[in-house]
Design a protein around this motif. Structure first.
Motif, PDB file in Angstrom:
ATOM      1  N   SER A 130      57.198  54.425  46.166  1.00 37.42           N
ATOM      2  CA  SER A 130      55.893  54.863  46.650  1.00 37.42           C
ATOM      3  C   SER A 130      55.386  56.116  45.942  1.00 37.42           C
ATOM      4  CB  SER A 130      55.944  55.130  48.160  1.00 37.42           C
ATOM      5  OG  SER A 130      56.814  56.217  48.430  1.00 37.42           O
ATOM      6  N   ARG A 131      56.194  56.718  45.095  1.00 36.88           N
ATOM      7  CA  ARG A 131      55.823  57.990  44.481  1.00 36.88           C
ATOM      8  C   ARG A 131      55.536  57.844  42.996  1.00 36.88           C
ATOM      9  NH1 ARG A 131      59.790  62.207  47.658  1.00 36.88           N
ATOM     10  NH2 ARG A 131      59.021  61.641  49.720  1.00 36.88           N
ATOM     11  N   ARG A 184      51.472  66.338  46.505  1.00 39.74           N
ATOM     12  CA  ARG A 184      52.001  65.087  45.957  1.00 39.74           C
ATOM     13  C   ARG A 184      51.731  63.991  46.979  1.00 39.74           C
ATOM     14  NH1 ARG A 184      55.438  65.922  41.497  1.00 39.74           N
ATOM     15  NH2 ARG A 184      56.027  68.097  41.267  1.00 39.74           N
ATOM     16  N   HIS A 185      51.499  62.804  46.451  1.00 38.19           N
ATOM     17  CA  HIS A 185      51.114  61.684  47.312  1.00 38.19           C
ATOM     18  C   HIS A 185      52.089  60.523  47.207  1.00 38.19           C
ATOM     19  CE1 HIS A 185      47.255  63.811  46.702  1.00 38.19           C
ATOM     20  NE2 HIS A 185      47.080  63.491  47.970  1.00 38.19           N
ATOM     21  N   ALA A 186      52.208  59.820  48.309  1.00 38.28           N
ATOM     22  CA  ALA A 186      52.900  58.527  48.335  1.00 38.28           C
ATOM     23  C   ALA A 186      51.815  57.460  48.367  1.00 38.28           C
ATOM     24  CB  ALA A 186      53.789  58.419  49.566  1.00 38.28           C
ATOM     25  N   TYR A 230      52.602  63.803  50.930  1.00 40.46           N
ATOM     26  CA  TYR A 230      53.923  64.022  51.515  1.00 40.46           C
ATOM     27  C   TYR A 230      54.428  65.425  51.189  1.00 40.46           C
ATOM     28  CZ  TYR A 230      56.009  63.056  46.911  1.00 40.46           C
ATOM     29  OH  TYR A 230      56.349  63.085  45.590  1.00 40.46           O
TER      30      TYR A 230
END
Length: 173
Positions: free
Chosen positions: A37-38, A77-79, A71
């Motif tokens: 997811s990252r 930073r995003h998932a 997250y």
């Protein structure tokens, strides 16, 4: 450079290709289904260029298949997580996987196996009729126009010959 858009075409396959665009998009979706997811995780598993990944994630988010959630806040930073629309795409990937297992696997066998957790058996996707559950094969299916087919296109005799009007068929899907 962006290719020609198929967004307005009267064809669900063309409209889907407009979202997917290329192999990277399918591979990003595969990785999400496999649990990634990252952003950096996609880079590591796929070896994709950062700008290409950014474009594909943005396209999938705009199309409503993925949603981005922070997250970490410093730095942000995003998932990338599947939406309902994205989860519904699993059957397409499973069907592509089944075709690849049959026609693209080498002598060593299939590279991955799908296991149905509900029954504990290994499985592969099958496309079946939604009414009778019989397998669908291209020679057993006809295509007719549906309610969303543009009436102006039916003025073309070649189109009418390829796609008979929908009245002669049953109640539909």
């Amino acid at each position: 450079m962006r290719r020609t858009s198929f967004h307005g075409w009267p064809c669900s396959i063309a409209r889907t290709v407009d979202i997917l665009g290329d192999g990277w998009t399918l591979l990003v979706l595969r990785e999400v289904f496999f649990g990634e997811s990252r952003f950096d995780g996609f880079i590591g598993t796929l070896g994709i260029a950062r700008n290409t990944l950014t474009d594909r994630l943005r396209r999938l988010e705009e199309a409503g298949l993925l949603e981005r959630r922070a997250y970490q806040s410093d730095p942000v930073r995003h998932a990338y997580l599947l939406t309902d629309k994205g989860r519904d795409f699993f059957g397409v990937l499973a069907a592509i996987n089944a075709w690849g297992d049959r026609w693209q696997s080498g002598d060593e066998g299939v590279p991955t196996v799908l296991r149905h957790t509900a029954c504990g058996h290994d499985t592969r996707a099958r496309v079946v009729c939604s009414s009778c559950d019989e397998p669908l094969h291209h020679e057993d299916v006809t295509v007719r126009t549906g309610p969303g087919f543009p009436p102006r296109l039916l003025d073309d005799p070649a189109v009418r010959a390829r796609f008979p009007a929908g009245e002669d068929a049953g109640t539909g899907p």
